[in-house]
Write an enzyme that holds these catalytic residues in place. Structure first.
Site, PDB file in Angstrom:
ATOM      1  N   ASP A  30       0.632  -1.175  -0.004  1.00  0.00           N
ATOM      2  CA  ASP A  30       0.179  -0.082  -0.080  1.00  0.00           C
ATOM      3  C   ASP A  30       0.781   1.218  -0.045  1.00  0.00           C
ATOM      4  O   ASP A  30       1.914   1.269   0.614  1.00  0.00           O
ATOM      5  CB  ASP A  30      -0.782  -0.196   0.978  1.00  0.00           C
ATOM      6  CG  ASP A  30      -2.272   0.807   1.172  1.00  0.00           C
ATOM      7  OD1 ASP A  30      -3.214   0.421   1.003  1.00  0.00           O
ATOM      8  OD2 ASP A  30      -1.692   2.180   1.212  1.00  0.00           O
ATOM      9  N   ASN A  87     -12.963  -2.674   2.456  1.00  0.00           N
ATOM     10  CA  ASN A  87     -13.770  -1.404   2.588  1.00  0.00           C
ATOM     11  C   ASN A  87     -14.538  -1.612   1.214  1.00  0.00           C
ATOM     12  O   ASN A  87     -14.266  -1.892   0.011  1.00  0.00           O
ATOM     13  CB  ASN A  87     -12.936  -0.228   2.467  1.00  0.00           C
ATOM     14  CG  ASN A  87     -12.068  -0.213   3.772  1.00  0.00           C
ATOM     15  OD1 ASN A  87     -12.524  -0.540   4.803  1.00  0.00           O
ATOM     16  ND2 ASN A  87     -10.708   0.358   3.759  1.00  0.00           N
ATOM     17  N   GLY A  93     -15.968   3.288   3.375  1.00  0.00           N
ATOM     18  CA  GLY A  93     -14.561   3.913   3.201  1.00  0.00           C
ATOM     19  C   GLY A  93     -13.774   3.396   1.997  1.00  0.00           C
ATOM     20  O   GLY A  93     -12.426   3.684   1.930  1.00  0.00           O
ATOM     21  N   GLN A  94     -14.350   2.695   1.019  1.00  0.00           N
ATOM     22  CA  GLN A  94     -13.535   2.526  -0.356  1.00  0.00           C
ATOM     23  C   GLN A  94     -13.197   3.441  -0.917  1.00  0.00           C
ATOM     24  O   GLN A  94     -14.089   4.495  -1.521  1.00  0.00           O
ATOM     25  CB  GLN A  94     -14.413   1.414  -1.028  1.00  0.00           C
ATOM     26  CG  GLN A  94     -13.583   0.940  -2.348  1.00  0.00           C
ATOM     27  CD  GLN A  94     -14.585   0.008  -3.207  1.00  0.00           C
ATOM     28  OE1 GLN A  94     -15.593  -0.278  -2.819  1.00  0.00           O
ATOM     29  NE2 GLN A  94     -13.766  -0.716  -4.019  1.00  0.00           N
ATOM     30  N   HIS A 100     -10.361  -4.960  -3.367  1.00  0.00           N
ATOM     31  CA  HIS A 100      -8.961  -5.118  -2.867  1.00  0.00           C
ATOM     32  C   HIS A 100      -9.242  -5.413  -1.403  1.00  0.00           C
ATOM     33  O   HIS A 100      -9.985  -4.887  -0.547  1.00  0.00           O
ATOM     34  CB  HIS A 100      -7.929  -3.856  -2.830  1.00  0.00           C
ATOM     35  CG  HIS A 100      -8.352  -2.689  -2.423  1.00  0.00           C
ATOM     36  ND1 HIS A 100      -9.419  -2.009  -3.182  1.00  0.00           N
ATOM     37  CD2 HIS A 100      -8.444  -1.907  -1.382  1.00  0.00           C
ATOM     38  CE1 HIS A 100      -9.978  -0.763  -2.609  1.00  0.00           C
ATOM     39  NE2 HIS A 100      -9.281  -0.817  -1.473  1.00  0.00           N
ATOM     40  N   HIS A 102      -7.039  -5.623   2.082  1.00  0.00           N
ATOM     41  CA  HIS A 102      -5.980  -5.132   2.770  1.00  0.00           C
ATOM     42  C   HIS A 102      -5.676  -6.249   4.032  1.00  0.00           C
ATOM     43  O   HIS A 102      -6.308  -6.628   4.423  1.00  0.00           O
ATOM     44  CB  HIS A 102      -6.477  -4.074   3.742  1.00  0.00           C
ATOM     45  CG  HIS A 102      -6.890  -2.663   3.151  1.00  0.00           C
ATOM     46  ND1 HIS A 102      -5.966  -1.534   2.763  1.00  0.00           N
ATOM     47  CD2 HIS A 102      -7.789  -2.257   2.463  1.00  0.00           C
ATOM     48  CE1 HIS A 102      -6.716  -0.504   2.186  1.00  0.00           C
ATOM     49  NE2 HIS A 102      -7.816  -0.986   1.866  1.00  0.00           N
TER      50      HIS A 102
END
Ligand code: DGP
Length: 114
Positions: A30, A87, A93-94, A100, A102
């Site tokens: 990230d 998310n 909160g995307q 994806h 995390h």
């Protein structure tokens, strides 16, 4: 999808710190890590989020969780545990609209998240 940053990373058109890649999945660090180890596991196929999974994506979903997550957790030495976050949508909160997962680890996680 032409204007998707994760599609471009998956295609190698935008550089990233890749930690894993196979035919269907790529994983890279990230840009803005929230833990000592923070990797994004991304299907190469453009799927906006988990709410958009189709029946045809079952093998892909299983591959991510059954094969890729345990392999990366082992390689990144997250023996004490780790957190997976997906998310989804605005309220979730995307910020990047390409599915994806995390994978976060290397420190003690707190709960609940903000
Ligand atoms: P989310 O909020 O769940 O959509 O997380 C998107 C994550 O993607 C965020 O933690 C930052 C990361 N990110 C955004 N753009 C890039 C990029 O171009 N490269 C990398 N490596 N990560 C990115």
């Amino acid at each position: 999808m032409t204007d998707c940053i994760f599609c471009k990373i998956a295609a190698g058109e935008v550089p990233s710190q890749k930690v894993f890649e196979d035919d269907s999945v790529v994983a890279f660090r990230d840009l803005s890590p929230k833990a000592p180890q923070h990797v994004l596991i991304v299907p190469k196929k453009h799927i906006a989020n988990v709410a958009q999974f189709q029946a045809e994506d079952k093998d892909l979903a299983a591959h991510i969780f059954v094969d890729v997550v345990p392999k990366l957790a082992k390689e990144l030495k997250l023996d004490g545990g780790f957190r997976l976050v997906i998310n989804t949508g605005d309220d979730g909160g995307q910020t990047v609209n390409h599915l994806h997962v995390h994978l976060l680890g290397g420190r003690k996680m707190t709960w609940p998240p903000g």
